[in-house]
Design an enzyme around this catalytic site. Structure first.
Site, PDB file in Angstrom:
ATOM      1  N   LYS A 135     -19.108  -0.593  62.856  1.00  0.00           N
ATOM      2  CA  LYS A 135     -19.257   1.144  62.785  1.00  0.00           C
ATOM      3  C   LYS A 135     -18.890   1.569  61.553  1.00  0.00           C
ATOM      4  O   LYS A 135     -18.579   0.923  60.503  1.00  0.00           O
ATOM      5  CB  LYS A 135     -17.786   1.467  63.703  1.00  0.00           C
ATOM      6  CG  LYS A 135     -16.531   0.843  63.162  1.00  0.00           C
ATOM      7  CD  LYS A 135     -15.413   1.029  64.419  1.00  0.00           C
ATOM      8  CE  LYS A 135     -14.073   0.541  63.941  1.00  0.00           C
ATOM      9  NZ  LYS A 135     -13.094   0.663  64.810  1.00  0.00           N
ATOM     10  N   TYR A 148      -3.615  15.765  35.047  1.00  0.00           N
ATOM     11  CA  TYR A 148      -3.116  16.993  35.782  1.00  0.00           C
ATOM     12  C   TYR A 148      -1.683  16.851  36.161  1.00  0.00           C
ATOM     13  O   TYR A 148      -1.087  15.713  36.675  1.00  0.00           O
ATOM     14  CB  TYR A 148      -3.817  17.156  37.136  1.00  0.00           C
ATOM     15  CG  TYR A 148      -5.251  17.711  37.049  1.00  0.00           C
ATOM     16  CD1 TYR A 148      -5.460  19.203  36.534  1.00  0.00           C
ATOM     17  CD2 TYR A 148      -6.384  17.100  37.301  1.00  0.00           C
ATOM     18  CE1 TYR A 148      -6.640  19.487  36.488  1.00  0.00           C
ATOM     19  CE2 TYR A 148      -7.758  17.272  37.285  1.00  0.00           C
ATOM     20  CZ  TYR A 148      -7.813  18.568  36.893  1.00  0.00           C
ATOM     21  OH  TYR A 148      -9.017  19.317  36.673  1.00  0.00           O
TER      22      TYR A 148
HETATM   23  C1  LIG Z   1     -12.481  -0.679  65.055  1.00  0.00           C
HETATM   24  C2  LIG Z   1     -12.357  -1.395  66.200  1.00  0.00           C
HETATM   25  C3  LIG Z   1     -12.172  -3.007  66.029  1.00  0.00           C
HETATM   26  C4  LIG Z   1     -12.002  -3.578  64.776  1.00  0.00           C
HETATM   27  O1  LIG Z   1     -10.831  -3.745  64.332  1.00  0.00           O
HETATM   28  P1  LIG Z   1     -10.446  -4.511  63.032  1.00  0.00           P
HETATM   29  O2  LIG Z   1      -8.811  -4.298  63.009  1.00  0.00           O
HETATM   30  O3  LIG Z   1     -11.379  -3.732  61.867  1.00  0.00           O
HETATM   31  O4  LIG Z   1     -10.961  -5.961  63.170  1.00  0.00           O
HETATM   32  C5  LIG Z   1     -12.045  -3.498  67.467  1.00  0.00           C
HETATM   33  N1  LIG Z   1     -12.016  -2.970  68.675  1.00  0.00           N
HETATM   34  C6  LIG Z   1     -12.106  -1.412  68.761  1.00  0.00           C
HETATM   35  C7  LIG Z   1     -11.788  -0.944  69.972  1.00  0.00           C
HETATM   36  C8  LIG Z   1     -12.049  -0.822  67.499  1.00  0.00           C
HETATM   37  O5  LIG Z   1     -12.007   0.469  67.539  1.00  0.00           O
END
Ligand SMILES: *Cc1c(COP(=O)(O)O)cnc(C)c1O
Length: 373
Positions: free
Chosen positions: A39, A264
């Site tokens: 994702k 800054y």
């Molecule tokens: C993002 C996500 C994962 C992956 O999690 P990681 O901690 O990056 O391994 C797995 N399951 C769901 C439902 C997620 O939203």
């Protein structure tokens, strides 16, 4: 932006991603399948490059968040993959989702009903998945609604549920009592659902969940961050290989003529005679500003690396490092600063910025030149 208009070099080691996949897969008991979460453009690293590498490494279960991510992925991968949409399907998009062969994660009875109503052919709906809340209190069906759904046998029999999922809230803290509570609740949900849908597969573990042991693995695991080098077992040595290297070119090397403040807000002072390296790359490129005064880089002098501290606030386009520790010869050969590599990991930068490695990855900017190995 054309390639040579970009500045800074983000190198992404696809072999390391494949090796990390192989390591996670090796942790599973026989018959367990290792999926991959790609994702958010594979956590910022580029799903178009990363996903085919995972496919070649043997992955067939891919997880994304949104429908368009799933559609892009489907166009990229052979047809023998399963693509699951972790945040489900928007109302009205069910048919399009089903036609694309994407499997939405449904979280309410109403969603299951619409899925069946919109996608059924010959009395069976297109494949879908169901997520139950086992204690994280985020997305997922609550216990009461799930019990009621189990009574709707006809609906469940036509729903074509392929997978039941849940997500762990505290998997990165192995000793946290919530892990076992969630495991037991999920086990009960899986058993109850299998009374009605005997072939449904179960999936609970994210990256850190894999490190909790075999009980947590069920049929399919869903690692994300660990594929990209984040340590899934904080407190232990990271078993994952680093995936990203980020190099920021030197814009100006300057000797400070009198004691003065840098950047800054004049938040940090340096003494007269200090040497500062101003490099290309700032918070518009994902160098989170919260690491101002706490971050680190490594001066790049040929093949040599010298760790140097950040000074003053991170600006939008530039960041300043104190390179006073370099010898005059080293300074003369300085070309830039690496801020992510095998020593300066995304986890370490996350610490310095008051966040986690995940956010460092997903913040990586679009203005860098990207090289894939
Ligand atoms: C993002 C996500 C994962 C992956 O999690 P990681 O901690 O990056 O391994 C797995 N399951 C769901 C439902 C997620 O939203």
């Amino acid at each position: 932006m054309t390639e040579d208009e970009r500045e800074g070099l983000l190198s992404i080691d696809l072999e390391a991603v494949a090796a990390n996949y192989a390591w996670l897969n090796s942790q599973l008991k026989r018959g367990g399948r290792c999926g991959a979460v790609v994702k958010a453009d594979a956590y910022g690293l580029g799903a178009a490059e990363v996903a085919p590498v995972l496919y070649r490494a043997g992955c067939r279960d891919f997880f994304v968040s949104l429908q368009y991510e799933g559609e892009q992925l489907a166009a990229l991968l052979p047809a023998d993959v399963r693509i699951v949409l972790l945040t489900g399907v928007r109302p009205g998009c069910e048919q399009r989702c089903a036609e694309a062969g994407l499997i939405p994660v449904l979280v309410t009875t109403e969603q299951v009903q619409s899925w069946v109503a919109q996608t059924s052919a010959n009395g069976v709906a297109a494949p879908c998945a169901l997520k139950v809340d086992s204690g994280m209190t985020r997305l997922g069906m609550g216990a009461t609604e799930f019990s009621a759904l189990l009574q709707q046998r006809e609906l469940l029999r036509t729903a074509n549920l392929q997978m039941i999922l849940s997500h762990l809230a505290c998997a990165d803290e192995p000793a946290h009592p919530q892990n076992r509570r969630q495991l037991e609740r999920f086990q009960r949900s899986v058993e109850a659902l299998r009374q009605v849908c005997p072939d449904v597969e179960a999936s609970l573990a994210n990256s850190s969940g894999i490190c909790l042991g075999e009980e947590y693995h069920f049929d399919v695991v869903r690692p994300g961050c660990a594929l990209y080098g984040v340590n899934p077992c904080p407190g232990y040595q990271n078993p994952m290989q680093p995936v990203v290297n980020l190099y920021l070119p030197l814009l100006q090397l300057r000797e400070v003529e009198a004691d003065c403040a840098v950047g800054y807000g004049a938040t940090e002072s340096v003494a007269s005679g200090s040497w500062l390296a101003v490099v290309r790359g700032g918070y518009a490129d994902g160098l989170l500003r919260t690491q101002s005064g706490r971050g680190w880089g490594q001066a790049v002098i040929g093949s040599e690396r010298v760790t140097v501290p950040m000074r003053g606030r991170v600006s939008m386009d530039t960041t300043v490092f104190d390179v006073s520790a370099l010898s005059p010869t080293q300074r003369a050969a300085l070309t830039g600063i690496e801020i992510l590599n095998s020593v300066l990991t995304v986890d370490r930068m996350g610490d310095a910025a008051g966040t986690i490695g995940y956010e460092i990855l997903t913040s990586l900017g679009r203005r860098y030149c990207r090289r894939y190995h």
